[in-house]
Design a protein around this motif. Structure first.
Motif, short mmCIF file in Angstrom:
data_model
loop_
_atom_site.label_atom_id
_atom_site.label_comp_id
_atom_site.label_asym_id
_atom_site.label_seq_id
_atom_site.Cartn_x
_atom_site.Cartn_y
_atom_site.Cartn_z
N ASN A 434 -22.65 55.68 40.35
CA ASN A 434 -23.13 56.65 39.37
C ASN A 434 -22.55 56.25 38.01
N THR A 435 -23.25 55.36 37.33
CA THR A 435 -22.72 54.75 36.11
C THR A 435 -22.44 55.78 35.03
N ASP A 436 -23.29 56.80 34.91
CA ASP A 436 -23.06 57.83 33.90
C ASP A 436 -21.73 58.53 34.13
N ASN A 437 -21.45 58.90 35.37
CA ASN A 437 -20.18 59.56 35.67
C ASN A 437 -19.00 58.63 35.40
N LEU A 438 -19.14 57.37 35.78
CA LEU A 438 -18.05 56.42 35.60
C LEU A 438 -17.72 56.24 34.12
N THR A 439 -18.74 55.97 33.32
CA THR A 439 -18.48 55.68 31.90
C THR A 439 -18.07 56.92 31.11
N ASN A 440 -18.42 58.11 31.61
CA ASN A 440 -18.02 59.33 30.92
C ASN A 440 -16.67 59.86 31.38
N THR A 441 -16.11 59.24 32.40
CA THR A 441 -14.82 59.72 32.92
C THR A 441 -13.68 58.75 32.63
N VAL A 442 -13.84 57.49 33.00
CA VAL A 442 -12.73 56.55 32.85
C VAL A 442 -12.43 56.34 31.37
N ARG A 443 -11.14 56.21 31.07
CA ARG A 443 -10.68 56.05 29.70
C ARG A 443 -9.45 55.15 29.71
N ALA A 444 -9.19 54.52 28.57
CA ALA A 444 -7.92 53.82 28.44
C ALA A 444 -6.80 54.85 28.46
N TYR A 445 -5.64 54.45 29.01
CA TYR A 445 -4.53 55.40 29.10
C TYR A 445 -3.21 54.66 29.27
N ILE A 487 -0.76 49.74 28.90
CA ILE A 487 -1.98 50.49 28.63
C ILE A 487 -3.08 49.91 29.52
N THR A 488 -3.67 50.75 30.36
CA THR A 488 -4.78 50.30 31.19
C THR A 488 -6.09 50.49 30.43
N VAL A 489 -6.89 49.43 30.39
CA VAL A 489 -8.14 49.43 29.63
C VAL A 489 -9.29 49.14 30.62
N ARG A 506 4.89 43.92 20.47
CA ARG A 506 4.07 42.72 20.57
C ARG A 506 3.39 42.68 21.93
N VAL A 507 2.21 42.08 21.96
CA VAL A 507 1.43 41.99 23.20
C VAL A 507 1.92 40.81 24.04
N LEU A 508 2.16 41.08 25.32
CA LEU A 508 2.60 40.03 26.25
C LEU A 508 1.49 39.58 27.19
N SER A 509 0.49 40.41 27.40
CA SER A 509 -0.57 40.09 28.36
C SER A 509 -1.60 39.16 27.75
N GLU A 510 -2.45 38.60 28.62
CA GLU A 510 -3.51 37.72 28.18
C GLU A 510 -4.59 38.50 27.43
N PRO A 511 -5.30 37.86 26.51
CA PRO A 511 -6.39 38.56 25.80
C PRO A 511 -7.41 39.13 26.78
N GLY A 512 -7.80 40.38 26.56
CA GLY A 512 -8.81 41.02 27.39
C GLY A 512 -8.33 41.51 28.73
N ALA A 513 -7.03 41.45 29.02
CA ALA A 513 -6.50 41.90 30.31
C ALA A 513 -6.74 43.40 30.49
N MET A 514 -7.03 43.81 31.71
CA MET A 514 -7.21 45.23 31.96
C MET A 514 -5.91 46.00 31.73
N ASP A 515 -4.79 45.40 32.11
CA ASP A 515 -3.48 45.99 31.83
C ASP A 515 -2.89 45.31 30.59
N LEU A 516 -2.93 46.03 29.48
CA LEU A 516 -2.40 45.53 28.22
C LEU A 516 -0.89 45.81 28.21
N ASN A 527 2.77 51.77 17.82
CA ASN A 527 1.40 52.23 17.61
C ASN A 527 0.42 51.18 18.12
N VAL A 528 -0.56 51.64 18.89
CA VAL A 528 -1.55 50.74 19.47
C VAL A 528 -2.95 51.24 19.13
N SER A 529 -3.83 50.34 18.76
CA SER A 529 -5.23 50.65 18.55
C SER A 529 -6.07 49.62 19.30
N ILE A 530 -7.01 50.11 20.10
CA ILE A 530 -7.89 49.25 20.89
C ILE A 530 -9.33 49.58 20.52
#
Length: 533
Positions: A434-445, A487-489, A506-516, A527-530
């Motif tokens: 249910n893509t609508d539910n998924l995209t309207n619920t999951v968030r970075a956190y 931060i999970t993205v 400073r960022v330690l993870s690889e670019p685009g990693a789900m876990d920032l 302060n972080v902005s994604i």
């Protein structure tokens, strides 16, 4: 069936859709008549009796102190003031799904939940599950526990832990038991003196004389056929469950009972006029469960829930915490937005914010963590966005209702409307998601923070911001420079990738990693902005 017998007592789902719109509206039209009838029957019901329990203070301490960190054998999280923390003192935020099988055999695998679903959750940024266990399945006969059922539950918990997801174990019930169209208590613990049961699922159960009487007999500890009180059996059952899971990796908490109903005084409690003896008997039950659990498991957090009326906006009225390692869970629904009709988010927003505000007031009064353990039994993806945003605004975690599968007691238009995966018996891919539910619920956190979270959230342009400092939430000082936070993205938010801007670290993870992964420069603000690419 492999069973075990308790020591001497101490001093669901179907493939049928949920009630449709027409039936739901019919229930609402009968509200006035049911109200009058319930109050009339209440006047002739059995008297309320409150099992003896230690008194609980009803006023908060003048200066609440942060609680201890409670490390466990596999890194159990614990309550530290208003935060949940890991053994290293980092704050932990949960984004999870509810997994509850409401029909026999009541196992996750019976609704199709398996390895591919666990992989789906992990791939979409979840870090926890609220897993329902059913009293009837645990204790099919008084004092006899189905160890094969608990083995099955344990197997799921271990698989989730292997994937990095924690499990909140809760005893789930709706409408008290299957006798009344729901699930939960065994038939031998559904004692109603022959009073009539109203058909119609979860809504009707809130006005059912048979349910009211069964609940009153439970709280009054009426004896089952073997002469032992059914409340006593319930408390002892929790002792057995906590003994089984005390050392199982991945368990993040125990929640005594989902959405307990007050029984005959339901209408008074829904008007925020719950009689004090009715309030006290739930406090007493939670205290007795906590005491019994602590005899088997001294580390795992306990999540005692208030009456079902708090899920619809009333004050929790929970009294003082029953355990020093306690989290307050609240389910968030509204009468107007959970009647099987799709309504836009702005209609539901004030009611849902009121639920969160009253839960926050209670948690802040006693300086304990709190979390939203259900939202989403509704057919409007816009409401999911609202609820997720409310959780962010309050700096708390959440568990969406629900992952998927048949649900005969939902208030959503259909089980598929509320689900992330429409049919867990099939792979969680393509149209089955249910893509609508998924995209309207999951968030970075901020999944894990070395310090004190100050704010986080996602705006309408899908730009996520977060801020924290390096101060330990237990008040013992600061984290050292270089301490990391995560931060999970979720990829569903940023299908084309994201860019991250960080100050104070400073960022330690690889670019685009789900876990920032971010290392702090020092104890000051990070302060972080994604933003989406």
């Amino acid at each position: 069936m492999k069973t075990s017998t308790s020591a001497s007592p101490a001093a669901a789902r179907t493939d049928h859709p949920s009630p449709n719109h027409r039936r739901t509206r019919r229930h609402l039209r009968t509200f006035t008549a049911l109200t009058a009838g319930a109050l009339s029957l209440a006047s002739t019901s059995l008297p309320l009796t409150i099992p003896t329990a230690a008194a609980h203070a009803q006023t908060p301490p003048s200066a609440p102190a942060a609680g201890p960190v409670w490390p466990g054998p596999d890194g159990r999280p614990g309550a530290t003031g208003r935060w949940i923390t890991d053994p290293a003192g980092r704050t932990v935020i949960y984004h999870g799904e509810n997994i509850v099988a409401k029909k026999a055999p009541y196992t996750p695998e019976s609704i199709g939940f398996g390895d591919d679903d666990i992989s789906f959750l992990k791939a979409n940024g979840y870090n926890a599950v609220r897993l329902g266990i059913i009293w009837e399945a645990v204790e099919p006969q008084p004092g006899q526990y189905d160890e094969a059922y608990l083995d099955n539950i344990e197997n799921t918990v271990r698989k989730l832990a292997d994937a990095g997801l924690g499990t909140l174990l809760e005893v789930h019930q709706d409408a008290w038991s299957k006798r009344y169209g729901g699930e939960g208590a065994p038939d031998w613990a559904s004692l109603d003196q022959g009073l009539p049961a109203l058909p119609g699922g979860l809504i009707a159960a809130q006005f059912s004389p048979a349910v009211y009487q069964a609940v009153n007999n439970f709280f009054s500890n009426a004896p089952a056929a073997d002469g032992v009180g059914i409340r006593t059996r319930f408390v002892n059952m929790w002792g057995h469950v906590s003994q089984r899971f005390a050392s199982v990796p991945g368990v993040i908490g125990y929640s005594p009972i989902n959405e307990p109903t007050p029984g005959w005084p339901f209408l008074l409690c829904q008007a925020d006029l719950c009689p004090q003896p009715v309030v006290d008997r739930l406090i007493s039950l939670n205290a007795d469960v906590a005491k019994t659990v602590r005899q088997q498991d001294p580390r795992t957090t306990i999540w005692p829930m208030a009456y079902i009326t708090t899920a619809l906006g009333t004050h929790p009225q929970m009294g003082a915490p029953v355990d020093p390692n306690e989290v307050y869970p609240f389910n968030s629904y509204t009468i107007i937005c959970n009647i099987g009709i799709n309504l836009p988010g702005f209609v539901c927003d004030p009611h849902q914010r009121l639920n969160a505000a009253r839960s926050r007031e209670y948690a802040e009064q006693w300086n304990i963590p709190y979390a939203m353990t259900e939202f989403g039994a509704i057919g409007s993806p816009g409401v999911l966005t609202t609820q997720s945003r409310i959780a962010d605004d309050n700096r708390i975690g959440w568990f969406h209702w629900n992952y998927g599968g048949p649900d005969h007691t939902t208030s959503a238009p259909s089980p598929e409307n509320q689900a992330m995966v429409k049919n867990p018996q099939l792979p969680p891919t393509g149209d089955n998601v249910n893509t609508d539910n998924l995209t309207n619920t999951v968030r970075a956190y901020p999944k894990s923070v070395s310090g004190t979270p100050l704010s986080w959230g996602t705006d309408q342009n899908k730009v996520f911001t977060a801020r924290w400092n390096g101060q330990r939430v237990d008040g013992t000082g600061s984290f050292a420079p270089g301490a990391t936070s995560v931060i999970t993205v979720p990829p569903a938010l940023y299908p084309n990738g994201y860019t991250a801007t960080v100050t104070g670290g400073r960022v330690l993870s690889e670019p685009g990693a789900m876990d920032l992964v971010i290392a702090a420069d020092g104890p000051g603000d990070v302060n972080v902005s994604i933003a989406p690419r």
